[in-house]
Design a protein around this motif. Structure first.
Motif, PDB file in Angstrom:
ATOM      1  N   GLY A 109     -29.712 -16.429  51.424  1.00 36.60           N
ATOM      2  CA  GLY A 109     -30.159 -15.372  51.800  1.00 36.60           C
ATOM      3  C   GLY A 109     -31.019 -14.485  50.568  1.00 36.60           C
ATOM      4  N   PHE A 110     -30.378 -14.617  49.288  1.00 31.14           N
ATOM      5  CA  PHE A 110     -30.833 -13.838  48.388  1.00 31.14           C
ATOM      6  C   PHE A 110     -32.558 -14.110  48.567  1.00 31.14           C
ATOM      7  N   GLN A 111     -32.710 -15.631  48.834  1.00 30.11           N
ATOM      8  CA  GLN A 111     -34.378 -15.773  48.451  1.00 30.11           C
ATOM      9  C   GLN A 111     -35.257 -15.836  49.846  1.00 30.11           C
ATOM     10  N   ILE A 112     -34.259 -15.627  50.959  1.00 31.33           N
ATOM     11  CA  ILE A 112     -34.786 -14.632  52.503  1.00 31.33           C
ATOM     12  C   ILE A 112     -35.257 -13.515  51.446  1.00 31.33           C
ATOM     13  N   ALA A 113     -34.957 -12.876  51.325  1.00 27.89           N
ATOM     14  CA  ALA A 113     -35.043 -11.302  50.822  1.00 27.89           C
ATOM     15  C   ALA A 113     -35.949 -10.930  50.093  1.00 27.89           C
ATOM     16  N   GLU A 114     -36.123 -11.779  49.501  1.00 30.58           N
ATOM     17  CA  GLU A 114     -36.882 -11.835  48.446  1.00 30.58           C
ATOM     18  C   GLU A 114     -37.927 -10.616  48.589  1.00 30.58           C
ATOM     19  N   SER A 115     -38.840 -12.062  49.598  1.00 31.52           N
ATOM     20  CA  SER A 115     -39.874 -11.290  50.486  1.00 31.52           C
ATOM     21  C   SER A 115     -39.962  -9.657  50.774  1.00 31.52           C
ATOM     22  N   LEU A 116     -38.687  -9.851  51.847  1.00 29.29           N
ATOM     23  CA  LEU A 116     -38.683  -9.153  52.049  1.00 29.29           C
ATOM     24  C   LEU A 116     -38.900  -7.374  51.625  1.00 29.29           C
ATOM     25  N   LYS A 117     -38.344  -7.811  50.006  1.00 32.80           N
ATOM     26  CA  LYS A 117     -37.554  -6.574  49.391  1.00 32.80           C
ATOM     27  C   LYS A 117     -39.324  -6.173  48.679  1.00 32.80           C
ATOM     28  N   ALA A 118     -40.202  -7.740  48.310  1.00 34.72           N
ATOM     29  CA  ALA A 118     -41.525  -7.420  47.994  1.00 34.72           C
ATOM     30  C   ALA A 118     -42.500  -6.621  48.795  1.00 34.72           C
ATOM     31  N   LEU A 147     -25.409 -17.415  55.757  1.00 33.03           N
ATOM     32  CA  LEU A 147     -26.818 -16.735  54.402  1.00 33.03           C
ATOM     33  C   LEU A 147     -26.149 -16.579  52.902  1.00 33.03           C
ATOM     34  N   GLY A 148     -25.165 -16.886  52.652  1.00 36.18           N
ATOM     35  CA  GLY A 148     -23.882 -16.872  51.695  1.00 36.18           C
ATOM     36  C   GLY A 148     -24.272 -18.338  51.812  1.00 36.18           C
ATOM     37  N   MET A 149     -25.022 -18.992  51.800  1.00 37.13           N
ATOM     38  CA  MET A 149     -24.380 -20.490  51.214  1.00 37.13           C
ATOM     39  C   MET A 149     -25.556 -20.543  50.094  1.00 37.13           C
ATOM     40  N   PHE A 150     -25.281 -22.060  49.299  1.00 37.89           N
ATOM     41  CA  PHE A 150     -26.143 -22.205  48.516  1.00 37.89           C
ATOM     42  C   PHE A 150     -27.189 -23.437  48.774  1.00 37.89           C
ATOM     43  N   HIS A 152     -27.378 -26.735  47.729  1.00 44.56           N
ATOM     44  CA  HIS A 152     -27.029 -27.662  48.317  1.00 44.56           C
ATOM     45  C   HIS A 152     -26.152 -27.979  49.346  1.00 44.56           C
ATOM     46  N   GLN A 153     -25.431 -26.911  50.011  1.00 46.31           N
ATOM     47  CA  GLN A 153     -24.457 -26.719  51.637  1.00 46.31           C
ATOM     48  C   GLN A 153     -25.276 -26.763  52.092  1.00 46.31           C
ATOM     49  N   LEU A 154     -26.762 -27.395  52.728  1.00 47.15           N
ATOM     50  CA  LEU A 154     -27.329 -27.520  53.621  1.00 47.15           C
ATOM     51  C   LEU A 154     -27.592 -28.329  54.212  1.00 47.15           C
ATOM     52  N   SER A 155     -28.235 -29.651  54.997  1.00 48.61           N
ATOM     53  CA  SER A 155     -28.815 -30.220  55.381  1.00 48.61           C
ATOM     54  C   SER A 155     -30.374 -29.950  54.969  1.00 48.61           C
ATOM     55  N   GLY A 156     -30.750 -31.721  55.052  1.00 47.60           N
ATOM     56  CA  GLY A 156     -32.442 -31.525  55.149  1.00 47.60           C
ATOM     57  C   GLY A 156     -33.111 -30.735  56.749  1.00 47.60           C
ATOM     58  N   GLY A 157     -32.033 -30.876  57.478  1.00 42.68           N
ATOM     59  CA  GLY A 157     -32.973 -29.641  58.673  1.00 42.68           C
ATOM     60  C   GLY A 157     -32.499 -29.151  58.964  1.00 42.68           C
ATOM     61  N   MET A 158     -31.785 -28.540  57.736  1.00 43.08           N
ATOM     62  CA  MET A 158     -31.592 -26.983  57.992  1.00 43.08           C
ATOM     63  C   MET A 158     -32.058 -26.341  56.781  1.00 43.08           C
ATOM     64  N   SER A 159     -32.012 -26.642  55.406  1.00 43.81           N
ATOM     65  CA  SER A 159     -32.418 -26.657  54.300  1.00 43.81           C
ATOM     66  C   SER A 159     -34.309 -26.601  54.874  1.00 43.81           C
ATOM     67  N   GLN A 160     -35.059 -27.122  56.161  1.00 41.30           N
ATOM     68  CA  GLN A 160     -36.406 -26.836  56.264  1.00 41.30           C
ATOM     69  C   GLN A 160     -36.401 -25.605  57.225  1.00 41.30           C
ATOM     70  N   ARG A 161     -35.406 -25.191  57.877  1.00 36.47           N
ATOM     71  CA  ARG A 161     -34.910 -23.968  58.992  1.00 36.47           C
ATOM     72  C   ARG A 161     -35.168 -23.027  58.171  1.00 36.47           C
ATOM     73  N   VAL A 162     -35.007 -22.913  57.319  1.00 37.45           N
ATOM     74  CA  VAL A 162     -34.692 -22.204  56.332  1.00 37.45           C
ATOM     75  C   VAL A 162     -35.889 -21.551  54.822  1.00 37.45           C
ATOM     76  N   MET A 163     -36.400 -22.569  54.966  1.00 42.70           N
ATOM     77  CA  MET A 163     -38.092 -22.151  54.150  1.00 42.70           C
ATOM     78  C   MET A 163     -38.616 -22.175  55.565  1.00 42.70           C
ATOM     79  N   ILE A 164     -38.886 -22.505  56.461  1.00 44.11           N
ATOM     80  CA  ILE A 164     -39.802 -21.747  57.917  1.00 44.11           C
ATOM     81  C   ILE A 164     -38.936 -20.583  57.725  1.00 44.11           C
ATOM     82  N   ALA A 165     -37.680 -19.861  58.008  1.00 45.65           N
ATOM     83  CA  ALA A 165     -37.165 -18.266  57.987  1.00 45.65           C
ATOM     84  C   ALA A 165     -38.000 -17.736  56.928  1.00 45.65           C
TER      85      ALA A 165
END
Length: 334
Positions: A109-118, A147-150, A152-165
């Protein structure tokens, strides 16, 4: 509308033994609502070319181009501050290996929000609402809790979806996806590709898909650029490329597809992509080419006509065989 217009892009890296040319004279155009695929083996300069456009290469890289325009802006003349306002907002990139691209010290959540703030200057509550909406859009269940997960708590497919988000958070005009399905199982690969195509249709953004999977290219892209050893060896529409390849490298890539194999043993391209110290003087593909002749070892080929896919070859293939130029006597190197 033309989003990206690149002419004669060259990237050289300074090394202890001199400069190494990783990208050599690449031309690239991307229109709005277009899916362009860039294919080639590892070491072909696909990712380096896109990182050069994004301005994300290290200081050891020297980038030159006759033209580097994005939405009418000359990227070569933008200041560092002005470029940062474009990169991440209007032009975004999905990097390889999401598990290593995400910062393990911060929540998603913090990493996605960084670009929104900037880039958008949203308030904390607005950023959280937007993050939840983005995770829901990319198909992550229970987005508020994720949003509150790190990472390493996500699978590879879910991490890729976070990157897309993260990449689509500011509604970019152009999205560069660098092998977004690498290291994912087949079912997850299909889901990620469908997600990217659905997002493109929904937002109207241009999409550059870097891949080495010709099956993915056939299903997603409208136009294909084939790269080898830093050079573009063929450019064509997807339908025309699959109907008739004009460069021997493209033909060899197609022959290596399991579904196209006609022999019991799967065909393979002998040798490896040349590096800094074994780069041929003429055609870079000549040591591995099945149709090589004398000129190929000494003279750099010119691009053929658009009717032949702009193939960078002395003897472009026509109907699977070299053109009659192979019958010409070898010329002395200039």
């Amino acid at each position: 509308m033309r989003l990206l217009d690149i002419r004669n892009l060259t990237v050289r890296f300074a090394t202890r033994n001199g400069a190494f040319t990783a990208v050599d004279g690449v031309d690239l155009t991307v229109d709005g609502d277009e899916v362009l695929a860039i294919v080639g083996e590892s070491g072909s300069g696909k990712s380096v070319a896109m990182l050069a456009i994004m301005g994300l290469l290290p200081w050891t890289a020297t980038i030159t181009a006759d033209r580097m325009d994005f939405c009418g802006q000359d990227l070569r003349k933008l200041s560092a501050k002005a470029r940062r306002s474009v990169i991440g907002r209007d032009m975004a990139m999905i990097f390889q290996e999401p598990m290593s691209s995400l910062n393990p010290c911060f929540t998603v959540g913090f990493q996605i929000a960084e670009s929104l703030k900037a880039h958008l200057g949203l308030s904390r509550s607005a950023r959280k609402a937007r993050c939840i909406d983005l995770l829901e859009k990319v198909g992550i269940p229970d987005p508020a809790r994720r949003l509150g997960m790190f990472p390493h708590q996500l699978s590879g497919g879910m991490s890729q979806r976070v990157m897309i988000a993260m990449a689509i958070s500011c509604n970019p005009k152009l999205l560069i996806a660098d092998e977004p399905t690498t290291a994912l199982d087949v079912t997850i690969q299909a889901q990620i590709l469908d997600l990217l195509l659905d997002l493109r249709k929904e937002t109207g953004m241009g999409l550059v898909l870097i891949t080495h999977d010709m099956g993915v290219v056939a299903e997603t892209a409208s136009r294909v650029v084939v790269q080898y050893a830093g050079r573009q060896v063929e450019t064509n529409t997807t339908a025309e490329l699959f109907a008739g390849r004009h460069h021997p490298y493209t033909d060899a890539l197609m022959a290596a597809l399991p579904e196209r194999a006609t022999q019991r043993r799967l065909p393979a391209i002998p040798g490896v992509v040349p590096g800094q110290f074994d780069r041929p003087a003429g055609c870079t593909f000549s040591p591995r080419c099945a149709f090589v002749f004398d000129d190929c070892h000494t003279i750099v080929p010119r691009k053929a006509s658009p009717a032949l896919g702009q193939a960078l070859c002395h003897t472009p293939l026509i109907g699977g065989v070299p053109s009659a130029r192979t019958l010409e006597p070898a010329r002395e190197p200039a």
